[in-house]
Scaffold this active site. Sequence first.
Site, PDB file in Angstrom:
ATOM      1  N   LEU A  65      -5.926  -2.056  -5.436  1.00 42.84           N
ATOM      2  CA  LEU A  65      -6.262  -1.736  -4.137  1.00 42.84           C
ATOM      3  C   LEU A  65      -4.964  -0.755  -3.781  1.00 42.84           C
ATOM      4  O   LEU A  65      -4.040  -0.571  -4.433  1.00 42.84           O
ATOM      5  CB  LEU A  65      -6.117  -3.175  -3.261  1.00 42.84           C
ATOM      6  CG  LEU A  65      -7.082  -3.949  -3.743  1.00 42.84           C
ATOM      7  CD1 LEU A  65      -6.788  -5.382  -3.259  1.00 42.84           C
ATOM      8  CD2 LEU A  65      -8.413  -3.642  -3.299  1.00 42.84           C
ATOM      9  N   LYS A 171       8.556   0.578 -11.030  1.00 35.17           N
ATOM     10  CA  LYS A 171       7.580   1.325 -10.819  1.00 35.17           C
ATOM     11  C   LYS A 171       8.243   2.547  -9.594  1.00 35.17           C
ATOM     12  O   LYS A 171       8.346   3.568  -9.887  1.00 35.17           O
ATOM     13  CB  LYS A 171       6.201   0.982 -10.493  1.00 35.17           C
ATOM     14  CG  LYS A 171       5.515   2.421 -10.115  1.00 35.17           C
ATOM     15  CD  LYS A 171       3.902   2.190  -9.924  1.00 35.17           C
ATOM     16  CE  LYS A 171       3.253   3.634  -9.544  1.00 35.17           C
ATOM     17  NZ  LYS A 171       1.566   3.532  -9.004  1.00 35.17           N
ATOM     18  N   LYS A 246       3.195   8.108  -1.100  1.00 35.07           N
ATOM     19  CA  LYS A 246       3.109   6.640  -0.863  1.00 35.07           C
ATOM     20  C   LYS A 246       4.261   5.912  -1.787  1.00 35.07           C
ATOM     21  O   LYS A 246       4.942   5.023  -1.224  1.00 35.07           O
ATOM     22  CB  LYS A 246       1.701   6.256  -1.402  1.00 35.07           C
ATOM     23  CG  LYS A 246       1.549   4.620  -1.335  1.00 35.07           C
ATOM     24  CD  LYS A 246       0.238   4.286  -2.130  1.00 35.07           C
ATOM     25  CE  LYS A 246       0.359   2.547  -2.520  1.00 35.07           C
ATOM     26  NZ  LYS A 246      -0.671   2.268  -3.123  1.00 35.07           N
TER      27      LYS A 246
END
Lengths: 299, 299, 299, 299
Positions: A65, A171, A246
Amino acid sequence: MARLGFIGLGHMGNPMVKNLLQKGHEVIIFDVNQKAVDQLIPFGAKPAHSLQALAKNVDVIFTMLQTGEQVKQVYSGEKGIFNVLAKNHLCIDCSSIDVVSSRKLQEIANLNEIAMVDAPVSGGVAGAKAGTLTFMVGGEESNFLRAKPLLEALGQRIIYAGAAGNGQAAKICNNMILGISMIAVSEAFILAKKLGLDPKKFFDIANHASGQCWSLSQYCPMPGVLEHVPSSNQFSPGFAAAMMLKDLRLSQEAALDTNTTTPLGAQATTLYSLFVNEGHANMDFSGIIKMIAGDSISI
Amino acid sequence: MARLGFIGLGHMGNPMVKNLLQKGHEVIIFDVNQKAVDQLIPFGAKPAHSLQALAKNVDVIFTMLQTGEQVKQVYSGEKGIFNVLAKNHLCIDCSSIDVVSSRKLQEIANLNEIAMVDAPVSGGVAGAKAGTLTFMVGGEESNFLRAKPLLEALGQRIIYAGAAGNGQAAKICNNMILGISMIAVSEAFILAKKLGLDPKKFFDIANHASGQCWSLSQYCPMPGVLEHVPSSNQFSPGFAAAMMLKDLRLSQEAALDTNTTTPLGAQATTLYSLFVNEGHANMDFSGIIKMIAGDSISI
Amino acid sequence: MARLGFIGLGHMGNPMVKNLLQKGHEVIIFDVNQKAVDQLIPFGAKPAHSLQALAKNVDVIFTMLQTGEQVKQVYSGEKGIFNVLAKNHLCIDCSSIDVVSSRKLQEIANLNEIAMVDAPVSGGVAGAKAGTLTFMVGGEESNFLRAKPLLEALGQRIIYAGAAGNGQAAKICNNMILGISMIAVSEAFILAKKLGLDPKKFFDIANHASGQCWSLSQYCPMPGVLEHVPSSNQFSPGFAAAMMLKDLRLSQEAALDTNTTTPLGAQATTLYSLFVNEGHANMDFSGIIKMIAGDSISI
Amino acid sequence: MARLGFIGLGHMGNPMVKNLLQKGHEVIIFDVNQKAVDQLIPFGAKPAHSLQALAKNVDVIFTMLQTGEQVKQVYSGEKGIFNVLAKNHLCIDCSSIDVVSSRKLQEIANLNEIAMVDAPVSGGVAGAKAGTLTFMVGGEESNFLRAKPLLEALGQRIIYAGAAGNGQAAKICNNMILGISMIAVSEAFILAKKLGLDPKKFFDIANHASGQCWSLSQYCPMPGVLEHVPSSNQFSPGFAAAMMLKDLRLSQEAALDTNTTTPLGAQATTLYSLFVNEGHANMDFSGIIKMIAGDSISI
């Protein structure tokens, strides 16, 4: 073969589902966007009419998502799947979200005796299609070991990063270096060119010297230096600037949460924010070299 | 064998002279610091009592000085050697100085029919001792070809970077990436650690991912990850923070001269400047991780 | 009345000459742009056919030029006026240039027994037309006292800043604060608006609190808060972004020359550089609020 | 006179309670730190043995706490006072916390028909003691009007900033300008001094020019320019660097929440974070001039 559920069928989810189907898995799918669902039915995926219906019919759930808020809704929201999942069910969240939310969800999963890992990816849409993604996985080791063979259908490197949320942490820390070094390499090429240095010559020098980095060696933002990279293809992504922004914002959230000082992380966030705000959200993230060059050099 | 002159006998010049002597060259030396001269006499170097006396007695001149101002004085100052050098004499300036000054000097050399190249190095004191320096050379190609065999006595990679000043340009653009990526890697390790990720685990992940860079792979600033790097030796240099700051300032001078925007180059200059100002000039440049960590983590 | 020479007849020089003529001075003018010369002849200015011809015919010389290089050419270049000026002649350089060049020129003037001051201005084209400029003057006090009554024909505040170059120093330090605070105020208004705070309400609060500054109180970049400022007139200058960038670059040159750390000065330079590079050189410098807002708010 | 409850008796809360007592109010107090409670009993304050006990006995509640988390616990935590407050009770939260938390709390208050406003202050400990604080108040206007007469016992300016959370928004936007301009002024004074300009001279110039700002005019960080400011008193606070850092972090949280780009806000946060990390948490925030100066100038 386990029956798998897959929630979130966007640019990444779509090819991931196809790969799971191709490996012989039964995959039940769900997305609020019906079109995204319909596209996968011809490939053998079976639609569920609700999140909870899906949850009741599978052994393992993948989620892919966009935002932490969506992930929270899907798992622990009012109509979330935690309400209906059987014990010991395995949930693999491949979304890139903030560390705090990821950890909170796994705490709730724990309380409900549901197995869960965070498993964000790198490799982009191309990696998703080719089944060559890298997964950075956080959670209890036993849960990682359950997830690993399934993730091998989707990627080449499945790395265990430690406790819950550590996949997310790995990450964003990696991508923070990536975003910074892409800008650094861009600045260096523009400065070199303005000083009269040939870009290919500078590439040869820096690529064998202490300035070497993945952004330079594998993804050089200066057009005409490397073939088959976005800079030699009008900066078509690749990895969109909006996605880099992001990830950088997630790094800054994590830095605020942990009282960490990230002077270059903050600066890179500012620069990608300015770049995206100018209308370049969908350009490859290496396109930031155009903003660095300005109108003084045509890139 | 040509008779060589060497001007500037500091940390770098000293081992370079020794290497030239060892290869069988006759070397006449000069430095304003008499002690630096005396240290090299036992090794066979011959002192000159003035710059001009040196210049009259050699075929090739090396300079290894600290600042652009010193280099200007030595070559084109009132008592500079351009006044006495014979035509076609070769000058090899190994100092790291600003591009503009380097180009101006080579213009003057040209007018006087003196051959000159800029040949700044990377590899530090260790490389100078081992004879494994990298030279980035700018100037006319014929001059480069004359300098090359001599430089091979001092280094392993002798790279031609193009026209006058391009050696300097290549070095500062490379080192700008280096300075930025060292800080980026430091921020990432501190953030990773505060998020609960094991440093060695993060190294393994980033080293095989898009965050890979020389600062991480070869010179990791997080203590205890790599052996034989300054971070595992109390940040003893190596490459001193003050030298990194010097190179970053040169990059910012070049950026101002060419109207180039270097947002991260400027930020890295700020950070090394704050670090050096706190009294860490002689610490290895990877020690900046201590400033990023602050008192929240003991590094 | 002294016979005055005026060199540099651009946007600023033109109205300054008119004011000097209006006060009854005889003004001999020179510019490489003949059109700029012709425009002033109807007002009573007399053209000189060369710099040196002008220099021989006047008692006092004003210069209002764009770059340090131009100023050097005019005064100390091969055909510069220092070659022909009589002793004790007074030179008033109103150009905004770097401190080092300004000081070097006054040293040369000194050696030639020519009186010289640096007298950069603030107040822009509007101030030049209205005769309300502020002059920040550096040089020997006796020279300042000679220049003062002449400058009073052009401005309202004539401030003595101390030794040679101090006028330049005062101007760039002041304008560095100005550039930074304009961006700070822009960020604050955009953040306030996105948080749901009415801009006029925020103005009222900050204007009476510790966030008060000239950029907010006198020149608010948020459209619709103050009348008669560029932000309420489509960001028509006023003080062009390119001029602010020039002053910020001068501050960064001065910082490099003096080994000073200016983290926000560097950041403001980066931001105005990105803004000008996007094509906004001629927009008022308060227009940077548009870049800060991006496409998220229409400013 | 209303019976008032006051929760949070630290450096700010202590003098605020004394002022309320002095104005004739009955004040019931609570703090987890018993010592802080005991100090106020001799002045007439009455201790409550629990949050809920306090809540049941008063008409109006003030809170002055450190973090958003504490405020949430006190109001809506498991043992929070929202559980026991009567309808229409008025809560005045004077803490500086993030906008999102502040708004969420007022939503919950609304659902419980409890009146609530956010009313963060500026003016520091000195203002709290003197009763000269400024309150920036957010919430429904009727609630503001109820709070106003009570706040007038504690401060001089009681400003209505609009809807819930707008008090917090106004404060952090104002303080973001303040933090930035304090660093800007520091950089300008150090650069001016290194360029040879007398600090008092520069003050006189900038204070009447476009560089004027509160940080310069009212709180000049350069020692010896203004009397009665922290810089002339060994940087004893005043407003501690740690408090400025807290407000800047709140601004960055708000910027992330609203997708706002704050390049200088981010840079100021970095700089105060480095400053506090070096051990200067309790120094006045104007002490950052020492970090800017480094060891090159003794400040």
